[in-house]
Scaffold this motif. Structure first.
Motif, PDB file in Angstrom:
ATOM      1  N   ILE A 109     -78.965   5.534  20.081  1.00 52.90           N
ATOM      2  CA  ILE A 109     -79.184   5.310  18.651  1.00 52.90           C
ATOM      3  C   ILE A 109     -78.630   6.487  17.851  1.00 52.90           C
ATOM      4  CG2 ILE A 109     -80.948   5.069  16.849  1.00 52.90           C
ATOM      5  CD1 ILE A 109     -82.649   3.572  19.019  1.00 52.90           C
ATOM      6  N   ASP A 110     -78.870   7.705  18.351  1.00 54.35           N
ATOM      7  CA  ASP A 110     -78.386   8.910  17.661  1.00 54.35           C
ATOM      8  C   ASP A 110     -76.860   8.979  17.643  1.00 54.35           C
ATOM      9  OD1 ASP A 110     -78.857  11.363  16.276  1.00 54.35           O
ATOM     10  OD2 ASP A 110     -78.420  12.456  18.127  1.00 54.35           O
ATOM     11  N   SER A 111     -76.195   8.312  18.565  1.00 59.12           N
ATOM     12  CA  SER A 111     -74.729   8.300  18.547  1.00 59.12           C
ATOM     13  C   SER A 111     -74.197   7.382  17.448  1.00 59.12           C
ATOM     14  CB  SER A 111     -74.181   7.865  19.910  1.00 59.12           C
ATOM     15  OG  SER A 111     -74.378   6.481  20.120  1.00 59.12           O
ATOM     16  N   LEU A 112     -75.058   6.518  16.909  1.00 56.98           N
ATOM     17  CA  LEU A 112     -74.658   5.573  15.870  1.00 56.98           C
ATOM     18  C   LEU A 112     -74.986   6.060  14.462  1.00 56.98           C
ATOM     19  CD1 LEU A 112     -76.022   2.355  17.607  1.00 56.98           C
ATOM     20  CD2 LEU A 112     -73.645   3.154  17.548  1.00 56.98           C
ATOM     21  N   ILE A 113     -76.083   6.752  14.327  1.00 59.26           N
ATOM     22  CA  ILE A 113     -76.582   7.160  13.012  1.00 59.26           C
ATOM     23  C   ILE A 113     -77.494   8.369  13.203  1.00 59.26           C
ATOM     24  CG2 ILE A 113     -78.576   5.593  13.144  1.00 59.26           C
ATOM     25  CD1 ILE A 113     -78.040   5.116  10.059  1.00 59.26           C
ATOM     26  N   ASP A 114     -77.716   9.121  12.140  1.00 55.43           N
ATOM     27  CA  ASP A 114     -78.616  10.273  12.218  1.00 55.43           C
ATOM     28  C   ASP A 114     -80.026   9.804  12.557  1.00 55.43           C
ATOM     29  OD1 ASP A 114     -76.620  12.085  11.552  1.00 55.43           O
ATOM     30  OD2 ASP A 114     -77.055  11.981   9.414  1.00 55.43           O
ATOM     31  N   VAL A 115     -80.653  10.508  13.486  1.00 52.85           N
ATOM     32  CA  VAL A 115     -82.011  10.196  13.910  1.00 52.85           C
ATOM     33  C   VAL A 115     -82.886  11.415  13.650  1.00 52.85           C
ATOM     34  CG1 VAL A 115     -83.508   9.688  15.886  1.00 52.85           C
ATOM     35  CG2 VAL A 115     -81.311   8.514  15.653  1.00 52.85           C
ATOM     36  N   TYR A 116     -84.018  11.182  13.013  1.00 49.48           N
ATOM     37  CA  TYR A 116     -85.024  12.221  12.786  1.00 49.48           C
ATOM     38  C   TYR A 116     -86.247  11.816  13.590  1.00 49.48           C
ATOM     39  CZ  TYR A 116     -82.034  13.615   8.956  1.00 49.48           C
ATOM     40  OH  TYR A 116     -80.962  14.036   8.224  1.00 49.48           O
ATOM     41  N   GLN A 117     -86.762  12.765  14.393  1.00 49.63           N
ATOM     42  CA  GLN A 117     -87.923  12.455  15.219  1.00 49.63           C
ATOM     43  C   GLN A 117     -89.158  13.172  14.683  1.00 49.63           C
ATOM     44  OE1 GLN A 117     -87.520  11.956  19.464  1.00 49.63           O
ATOM     45  NE2 GLN A 117     -85.320  12.421  19.298  1.00 49.63           N
ATOM     46  N   ARG A 127     -92.905  22.200  12.743  1.00 49.12           N
ATOM     47  CA  ARG A 127     -91.544  22.607  12.381  1.00 49.12           C
ATOM     48  C   ARG A 127     -90.505  21.571  12.744  1.00 49.12           C
ATOM     49  NH1 ARG A 127     -89.466  24.925  17.276  1.00 49.12           N
ATOM     50  NH2 ARG A 127     -91.210  25.528  18.582  1.00 49.12           N
ATOM     51  N   GLU A 128     -90.805  20.696  13.720  1.00 48.92           N
ATOM     52  CA  GLU A 128     -89.862  19.641  14.107  1.00 48.92           C
ATOM     53  C   GLU A 128     -89.588  18.663  12.977  1.00 48.92           C
ATOM     54  OE1 GLU A 128     -92.184  20.711  17.890  1.00 48.92           O
ATOM     55  OE2 GLU A 128     -92.654  20.366  15.792  1.00 48.92           O
ATOM     56  N   THR A 129     -90.422  18.681  11.932  1.00 43.43           N
ATOM     57  CA  THR A 129     -90.230  17.759  10.813  1.00 43.43           C
ATOM     58  C   THR A 129     -89.487  18.400   9.636  1.00 43.43           C
ATOM     59  OG1 THR A 129     -92.369  18.297   9.810  1.00 43.43           O
ATOM     60  CG2 THR A 129     -92.333  16.473  11.412  1.00 43.43           C
ATOM     61  N   ALA A 130     -89.038  19.638   9.787  1.00 43.61           N
ATOM     62  CA  ALA A 130     -88.380  20.340   8.674  1.00 43.61           C
ATOM     63  C   ALA A 130     -87.124  19.612   8.191  1.00 43.61           C
ATOM     64  CB  ALA A 130     -88.037  21.777   9.079  1.00 43.61           C
ATOM     65  N   ALA A 131     -86.305  19.118   9.099  1.00 45.02           N
ATOM     66  CA  ALA A 131     -85.074  18.421   8.693  1.00 45.02           C
ATOM     67  C   ALA A 131     -85.409  17.140   7.936  1.00 45.02           C
ATOM     68  CB  ALA A 131     -84.207  18.114   9.911  1.00 45.02           C
ATOM     69  N   LEU A 132     -86.425  16.419   8.369  1.00 40.81           N
ATOM     70  CA  LEU A 132     -86.842  15.210   7.659  1.00 40.81           C
ATOM     71  C   LEU A 132     -87.395  15.558   6.286  1.00 40.81           C
ATOM     72  CD1 LEU A 132     -87.229  12.161   7.610  1.00 40.81           C
ATOM     73  CD2 LEU A 132     -89.435  12.502   8.769  1.00 40.81           C
ATOM     74  N   ALA A 133     -88.147  16.642   6.191  1.00 38.12           N
ATOM     75  CA  ALA A 133     -88.666  17.078   4.891  1.00 38.12           C
ATOM     76  C   ALA A 133     -87.531  17.415   3.935  1.00 38.12           C
ATOM     77  CB  ALA A 133     -89.601  18.268   5.070  1.00 38.12           C
ATOM     78  N   ARG A 134     -86.475  18.055   4.446  1.00 37.70           N
ATOM     79  CA  ARG A 134     -85.313  18.361   3.596  1.00 37.70           C
ATOM     80  C   ARG A 134     -84.614  17.073   3.168  1.00 37.70           C
ATOM     81  NH1 ARG A 134     -84.955  22.574   7.196  1.00 37.70           N
ATOM     82  NH2 ARG A 134     -83.426  21.491   8.492  1.00 37.70           N
ATOM     83  N   LEU A 135     -84.444  16.141   4.110  1.00 44.26           N
ATOM     84  CA  LEU A 135     -83.780  14.875   3.796  1.00 44.26           C
ATOM     85  C   LEU A 135     -84.510  14.128   2.694  1.00 44.26           C
ATOM     86  CD1 LEU A 135     -81.644  12.650   4.530  1.00 44.26           C
ATOM     87  CD2 LEU A 135     -83.413  11.711   6.042  1.00 44.26           C
ATOM     88  N   THR A 136     -85.812  14.096   2.770  1.00 41.71           N
ATOM     89  CA  THR A 136     -86.596  13.324   1.818  1.00 41.71           C
ATOM     90  C   THR A 136     -86.911  14.092   0.542  1.00 41.71           C
ATOM     91  OG1 THR A 136     -88.672  14.037   2.833  1.00 41.71           O
ATOM     92  CG2 THR A 136     -87.694  11.973   3.642  1.00 41.71           C
ATOM     93  N   GLY A 137     -86.668  15.397   0.551  1.00 49.52           N
ATOM     94  CA  GLY A 137     -86.994  16.206  -0.623  1.00 49.52           C
ATOM     95  C   GLY A 137     -88.489  16.436  -0.753  1.00 49.52           C
ATOM     96  N   ALA A 138     -89.205  16.349   0.362  1.00 49.14           N
ATOM     97  CA  ALA A 138     -90.644  16.542   0.336  1.00 49.14           C
ATOM     98  C   ALA A 138     -90.986  17.934  -0.166  1.00 49.14           C
ATOM     99  CB  ALA A 138     -91.244  16.313   1.724  1.00 49.14           C
TER     100      ALA A 138
END
Length: 181
Positions: free
Chosen positions: A140-148, A166-177
């Protein structure tokens, strides 16, 4: 879905996965109530779309913001965001549902006006994924960005205010949380 884009540079070629913007400018959204675009806004607009029941869109909306579309497609023509984050659990049925929904986008069968931004996989249990499931996540990650999103015990008892791992930091940045880990 996202592809690779070559960027010209002196020296070796640089390959980037995903869209590449020429310049960084604020996103302009229409005024609430149908006004004209022209003002910069804070957090980006996006919708969480569950690929199966119990995927976690309601919890993710509570923690990271955005629009909870549940198992429905968002309706941009009714003011809902057209940027989609697909959500699924990391168990076999969840990954099957994510793959099926990705295929819907690939075939062009998703409703018009929707842009698939990423897939968000929410842990279905504590600990590492078994190898067969981890391999499916890689596909799935080879097709599109995956956030876990890892297993978060506090969420299980309804505590959505605890510190994010800390594993959610990239998702927080993506969403603008506002609440970055």
């Amino acid at each position: 879905m996202q592809g690779s884009m070559r960027q010209e540079a002196e020296g070796p070629e640089i390959w980037l996965r995903g869209p590449v913007a020429d310049t960084v400018e604020p996103i302009l959204w229409p005024e609430p109530g149908g006004g004209e675009p022209g003002h910069a806004v804070g957090p980006r607009r996006f919708a969480w779309v569950a690929t199966h029941g119990g995927a976690g869109t309601t919890t993710l909306t509570s923690v990271f913001g955005g629009h909870d579309a549940g198992r429905n497609w968002p309706r941009p023509d009714q003011g809902e965001p057209g940027a989609v984050l697909l959500v699924g659990r990391t168990h076999a049925a969840g990954l099957d549902a994510v793959s099926h929904t990705l295929d819907t986008f690939r075939r062009g069968e998703a409703p018009p006006g929707l842009d698939l931004d990423a897939v968000v996989l929410v842990a279905d249990a504590p600990g590492r994924l078994p190898r067969p499931l981890a391999q499916r996540v890689k596909v799935i990650d080879s097709l599109i960005d995956v956030y876990q999103v890892p297993w978060i015990p506090a969420w299980r008892i309804g505590d959505l205010t605890s510190a994010l791992p800390r594993e959610t930091a990239a998702l927080a940045r993506l969403t603008g949380a506002a609440r970055l880990p």
